[in-house]
Design an enzyme around this catalytic site. Structure first.
Site, PDB file in Angstrom:
ATOM      1  N   SER A 141     -38.510 -31.868 -53.310  1.00  0.00           N
ATOM      2  CA  SER A 141     -38.270 -30.702 -52.454  1.00  0.00           C
ATOM      3  C   SER A 141     -37.975 -31.147 -51.032  1.00  0.00           C
ATOM      4  CB  SER A 141     -39.486 -29.776 -52.477  1.00  0.00           C
ATOM      5  OG  SER A 141     -39.682 -29.239 -53.767  1.00  0.00           O
ATOM      6  N   ALA A 142     -37.507 -30.205 -50.215  1.00  0.00           N
ATOM      7  CA  ALA A 142     -37.134 -30.517 -48.832  1.00  0.00           C
ATOM      8  C   ALA A 142     -38.334 -31.056 -48.061  1.00  0.00           C
ATOM      9  CB  ALA A 142     -36.602 -29.258 -48.153  1.00  0.00           C
ATOM     10  N   THR A 192     -35.683 -39.931 -49.379  1.00  0.00           N
ATOM     11  CA  THR A 192     -35.014 -41.196 -49.057  1.00  0.00           C
ATOM     12  C   THR A 192     -36.030 -42.324 -48.928  1.00  0.00           C
ATOM     13  OG1 THR A 192     -33.314 -39.944 -47.881  1.00  0.00           O
ATOM     14  CG2 THR A 192     -33.407 -42.303 -47.472  1.00  0.00           C
ATOM     15  N   HIS A 235       8.252 -28.354  -1.228  1.00  0.00           N
ATOM     16  CA  HIS A 235       7.487 -29.011  -2.294  1.00  0.00           C
ATOM     17  C   HIS A 235       7.453 -28.137  -3.544  1.00  0.00           C
ATOM     18  CE1 HIS A 235       6.103 -32.124   0.469  1.00  0.00           C
ATOM     19  NE2 HIS A 235       5.504 -32.726  -0.563  1.00  0.00           N
ATOM     20  N   ASP A 288       3.115 -36.245  -5.831  1.00  0.00           N
ATOM     21  CA  ASP A 288       4.252 -35.327  -5.936  1.00  0.00           C
ATOM     22  C   ASP A 288       5.079 -35.587  -7.178  1.00  0.00           C
ATOM     23  OD1 ASP A 288       3.532 -34.132  -3.587  1.00  0.00           O
ATOM     24  OD2 ASP A 288       4.901 -35.290  -2.335  1.00  0.00           O
ATOM     25  N   ASP A 309       6.552 -39.784  -3.005  1.00  0.00           N
ATOM     26  CA  ASP A 309       5.905 -38.764  -2.179  1.00  0.00           C
ATOM     27  C   ASP A 309       6.977 -38.137  -1.292  1.00  0.00           C
ATOM     28  OD1 ASP A 309       3.106 -37.739  -1.437  1.00  0.00           O
ATOM     29  OD2 ASP A 309       4.009 -38.105   0.523  1.00  0.00           O
TER      30      ASP A 309
END
Length: 1026
Positions: free
Chosen positions: A22-23, A28, A854, A940, A953
């Site tokens: 069971s859980a 493991t 710009h 830029d 630039d």
């Protein structure tokens, strides 16, 4: 069932056992200890005689690490016992000095040969056995031209291109299916993509052959032909007896009437999806039940039985899939999918006693983990090999029927129960001690799951066995009982309750958010919780690279082409893949060009990394667009791009040798073993983040606090599935379990969709969920409590009230100034107001002029080949109602000059109009630390040209009336006066930092371009440091 204690001297690990775990019972741990004890007691000789079969690749990796750690711990213990004879040893071990020394040597040898241990998934075991004992039967091997998925995909394309589907589907069915798999959103996929992904699946929903359907249709027509011709008005009146449906039948009714009159024996008679949905019996309008009987009632009831499956997307797809699989079996000889490898091995073992004997002799200890997820064919293999009386080794079947939640992966509970009852009673064992939950919570869980009798109703009923608790956590259950139900009418109220309670638990019990989890049914539910939450939450889900797309196979093709560019077959293979998507004609026409490309990339691979080579390839132009663009335009292309990035990075970390990268990747695909690094996971290790995950993804995990939102969401599932998912969800909790419920939910026997909690109320004979909660909390208040109001108002005065919600925040760091050149450089010209026109300066100066120009240049980035008229039109749009309105012509002329003038960079001269538009980025922001200061900058223009990188630039500064005022000498003085030489150094440093992620040898050049003074004599251009 008898309790099993691995450390008990009376317990045996020699024999055949069925172990229910069971859980939280240490499954493991028990597996690793069975391996250790078997080695110590001598029932197995070497690690290569051990076989462990589990469910996923991740589980195989975890098991191997756990067994390794267990062996190391044992080695340390026996080493200590050699030097300190009184050291306590496991009770099943003799403590004589000679025995201890022998066992120490055996454990040391086992550790040295641990890689020989056989730990597989079921599919891995089948492939291993087929390769070892039936070498003439192999899965598809990647050919010199195609990988396995590509081979399969080519055959699927041929199947669809030749319209071979018309033997199993009607044209309308195929059109319907194609429409629903169009790749217009992330939720839909091309039909080919889905067929490629699912071609190994079992088509359980496949429809009957068309010939049988046609016979049934003819019988139906004969039965009701006396109703022809149908009256459209009567049909419309009949439809009013049913509720409104999602699909309109306004167009279908006239078409149905005409079809019945003109060609009723055609399969098209069955394909009216809107009418199928409308005329379902459950859609009858109860207000119309008193209407007189209509001859159309039996007419449509019989028609629905035929037409309903005929119009459903999934049965249609499964029918097509089944036909495609048969086509692949015919045209892909000896091709075995995962499921087919199981079926093939089962068939071969049934008639090959020699191989069966060899396998029995090879494996002296066999452990089958997660046995509840085993199907009938898998059990046939294992029972034939290891459950037989002729097998003299040890066998452990380990599972838990209560946690069998993977029916969609062919998990079969009847098979589990059949296997269990094939073992004698004394060999049916159980792990009955829980090490996860507190004793109080375990008692509550025992009570909760003992109420349904039986726990699961199956042909052989499954009972719940209460567990003892040895949970180490100690908790004071003053505010809440171990299991607490809370009332919520909607998702917002539920989320608020979770947020406040989680904050309270963190404050009162020092439980970090990271040790709490909210379990949900699906991602949409998780998204709603995250949206309304007032504390940090993260959705945690893991996907492995090898489970999603064919990216590993694409990378193999790419590596082969990169390593062997002289091999035209390997070049053609990658060119035909989705990376290039070229036809054979296009490949033939441009083969020399592509060969040259791969010779270049070959040198690049040996000089730089695989990842850098991949990025370079993605930026290469093929015919009309880059390879990256071609890939991203295909279904799942963005995911494949990410996976290829991850694979390249992983292989770069693994080895520097390009040939070893290829071998390593092939080995991963053959063995199925790979690092967890090759998983896409959103699992968060942040202790300040609550995890949200699905019930299926939570299996095997544990949390101090669990909020089971999944139990309050209605889903169409069987009662058995609901119960098992509820068990898995509730048993994730170590200290507190919170379950939301709706105060207005009632049991409804006719409702198809129920929540898991409502299903539990039904099973336990409660008339509603509130009734269930009331019963539990009143009968066992020490185990169950509830809140029917928000947490603050539900608390009694003598109890500590929940604290006011405290919102999470990052720690405060001392503030630091972020410098930029716009804030630190005083430009007197930019601070001036709009200037009057001078005879030679044709447009005003000032900061506003700079900003506007710009913006105009940014809008033109990537379109440097634009003509004057196009630039002028753009300028008119952007400069309208600004101080520069009226100057559009001269500004457009200046910009046109900037784009066409040859710029004398040190690495070579070129004009911007010659730069490929895909290699350009404008207005890129960066943050850089320099000498303890933070600098923010905006580049830029950043672009690549002829394998070199550049920064420009833009400057709109007014330095004089003539272009000679912008000579290199004048610009040097201006740059020094304004401190722009530092700007150039920082910008180049930021760009190099970015580029060195991909290639540490890449360099960047930077120049200032003065819009007002640029000409073909070298004025208006300055590259500092040159």
């Amino acid at each position: 069932m008898s309790s099993f204690d691995i450390f008990s001297p009376t317990a045996s690990v020699s024999g055949k056992f069925f172990l229910e775990a069971s859980a939280g019972t240490g499954k493991t741990f028990t597996i690793e200890q069975v391996v250790l004890r078997s080695l110590l007691e001598g029932s197995i000789e070497q690690t290569k005689n051990i076989l462990v079969v589990t469910f996923t690749n991740a589980a195989t990796n975890e098991l191997k690490l756990r067994i390794q750690a267990s062996l190391k711990q044992a080695l340390s213990l026996f080493s200590q016992a050699l030097s300190h004879p009184g050291t306590p040893l496991p009770p099943y071990i003799s403590s004589s000095e000679t025995k201890v020394k022998q066992l120490y040597m055996k454990i040391r040898n086992s550790l040295a040969t641990l890689d020989e241990m056989n730990i597989f998934t079921i599919h891995g075991f089948c492939r291993f056995t087929l390769e070892q004992h039936f070498p003439w039967i192999q899965p598809i091997q990647p050919s010199s031209i195609f990988s396995e998925p590509q081979t399969i995909q080519q055959h699927i394309l041929d199947y669809l291109r030749k319209n071979l589907w018309d033997t199993v589907l009607s044209p309308k069915q195929y059109a319907f299916l194609s429409y629903h798999h169009r790749a217009t959103t992330q939720q839909t996929r091309h039909l080919i993509e889905r067929l490629l992904q699912d071609y190994t699946s079992t088509p359980n929903l496949a429809l009957s052959p068309l010939s049988i359907t046609l016979q049934k249709l003819k019988a139906w027509v004969s039965r009701y032909q006396h109703l022809a011709p149908l009256s459209l008005e009567e049909m419309q009146a009949f439809s009013l007896r049913f509720k409104q449906s999602d699909l309109s039948i306004e167009r279908e009714l006239p078409a149905f009437v005409q079809q019945f009159e003109t060609n009723p024996y055609s399969l098209d008679m069955l394909f009216f999806p809107g009418m199928v949905q409308k005329f379902q019996e459950e859609n009858r309008n109860k207000k119309k039940l008193s209407a007189p009987a209509s001859p159309l009632d039996p007419f449509f009831q019989d028609w629905i039985q035929l037409a309903h499956p005929f119009c459903q997307k999934e049965p249609i797809f499964h029918t097509l899939l089944k036909s495609v699989q048969q086509h692949l079996k015919t045209h892909c000889a000896q091709s075995y999918s995962h499921d087919e490898s199981i079926a093939t091995l089962e068939s071969l073992l049934a008639h090959n006693d020699t191989v069966v004997s060899q396998l029995r002799k090879q494996f002296q200890l066999v452990l089958i983990d997660e046995f509840q997820d085993t199907d009938k064919r898998q059990w046939q293999i294992f029972s034939k090999l290891f459950a037989s009386p002729d097998y003299s080794g040890s066998l452990f079947l380990i599972g838990d029927p209560k946690q069998s939640i993977y029916e969609w992966r062919n998990a079969d509970l009847p098979t589990y129960l059949q296997a269990k009852h094939s073992f004698p009673k004394e060999a049916q064992l159980i792990l009955d001690t829980n090490y996860r939950s507190t004793p109080e919570l375990m008692q509550a869980l025992n009570h909760l799951f003992s109420l349904p009798t039986p726990f699961l109703e199956t042909p052989q009923n499954i009972l719940y066995h209460p567990l003892h608790s040895k949970g180490s956590a100690e908790i004071s259950y003053s505010e809440f009982s171990p299991i607490h139900f809370f009332s919520s009418e909607d998702i917002q109220e539920e989320t608020l309750w979770i947020s406040k309670t989680a904050s309270y638990l963190r404050s009162a019990y020092s439980i970090p958010f990271g040790n709490m989890a909210v379990l949900v049914q699906d991602y949409p539910q998780a998204l709603k919780l995250i949206t309304h939450s007032t504390i940090p939450m993260a959705y945690c889900k893991e996907k492995r690279i090898f489970d999603r797309t064919e990216s590993p196979y694409l990378l193999i093709l790419l590596l082969e082409a990169l390593l062997y560019p002289e091999n035209q077959q390997k070049i053609q293979a990658i060119l035909m893949s989705r990376l290039f998507q070229l036809s054979s004609t296009e490949i033939h026409q441009h083969l020399k060009t592509f060969s040259s490309l791969f010779f270049t990339l070959n040198r690049h691979l040996y000089h730089y990394s695989l990842l850098a080579t991949f990025y370079k390839l993605m930026g290469e132009n093929v015919l009309s667009q880059t390879i990256g663009e071609t890939l991203l335009q295909t279904p799942l292309g963005d995911i494949i791009f990410q996976e290829l990035e991850a694979l390249c990075l992983y292989l770069d970390k693994t080895t520097e040798n390009p040939h070893h990268k290829l071998l390593h990747l092939i080995n991963i695909l053959i063995t199925g073993k790979y690092d967890e690094e090759l998983s896409f996971s959103s699992q968060s290790n942040d202790e300040n983040m609550i995890k949200i995950t699905t019930v299926h993804s939570s299996k095997g995990l544990e949390y101090d606090v669990v909020f089971c939102s999944c139990l309050n969401k209605a889903k169409e599932k069987t009662p058995s599935v609901h119960m098992r998912e509820m068990y898995v969800a509730c048993t994730r909790a170590k200290k507190f379990l919170f379950i939301p419920f709706s105060p207005i939910e009632k049991r409804s026997l006719s409702t198809k969709k129920l929540s898991a909690l409502a299903n539990y109320a039904n099973v336990t004979k409660h008339h509603s969920v509130p009734h269930l909660v009331e019963t539990l909390t009143s009968s066992s208040p020490e185990l169950f409590s509830s809140s029917f109001q928000p947490p603050e108002s539900s608390l009694t005065p003598d109890r500590e009230r929940l604290p006011q919600q405290t919102y999470f925040s990052l720690p405060h760091l001392p503030s630091r100034t972020i410098h930029s050149f716009s804030s630190t450089v005083e430009n007197l010209h930019f601070s001036e107001p709009i200037q009057e026109l001078s005879p030679s300066l044709l447009f005003p100066g000032g900061s506003l002029t700079g900003t506007l120009i710009h913006k105009l240049l940014e809008s033109l980035a990537g379109n440097f080949a634009a003509c004057f008229e196009e630039i002028f039109n753009k300028a008119q749009t952007l400069l309208k109602n600004t101080p520069l309105e009226g100057y559009e012509s001269i500004i457009a002329e200046k910009i046109c000059t900037v784009f066409s003038t040859t710029l004398p960079f040190s690495s070579g001269s070129f004009a911007l109009r010659n730069v490929h538009p895909h290699n350009i980025r404008a207005e890129e922001t960066f943050l850089l630390q320099e000498e303890g200061e933070l600098w923010q900058g905006i580049v830029d223009l950043f672009f690549e040209h002829k394998d070199r990188f550049f920064i420009i630039d833009w400057k709109t500064s007014f330095l004089g009336d003539e272009t000679s005022c912008y000579s290199p000498d004048q610009l040097h003085l201006y740059i020094q006066r304004q401190g722009l030489d530092r700007q150039e150094r920082l910008y180049r440093k930021a760009a190099k930092r970015f580029l060195h992620q991909f290639n540490s040898l890449l360099q960047v050049e930077m120049a200032f371009v003065f819009i007002r003074g640029l000409d073909d004599k070298g004025n208006g251009f300055l590259q500092p440091g040159r």
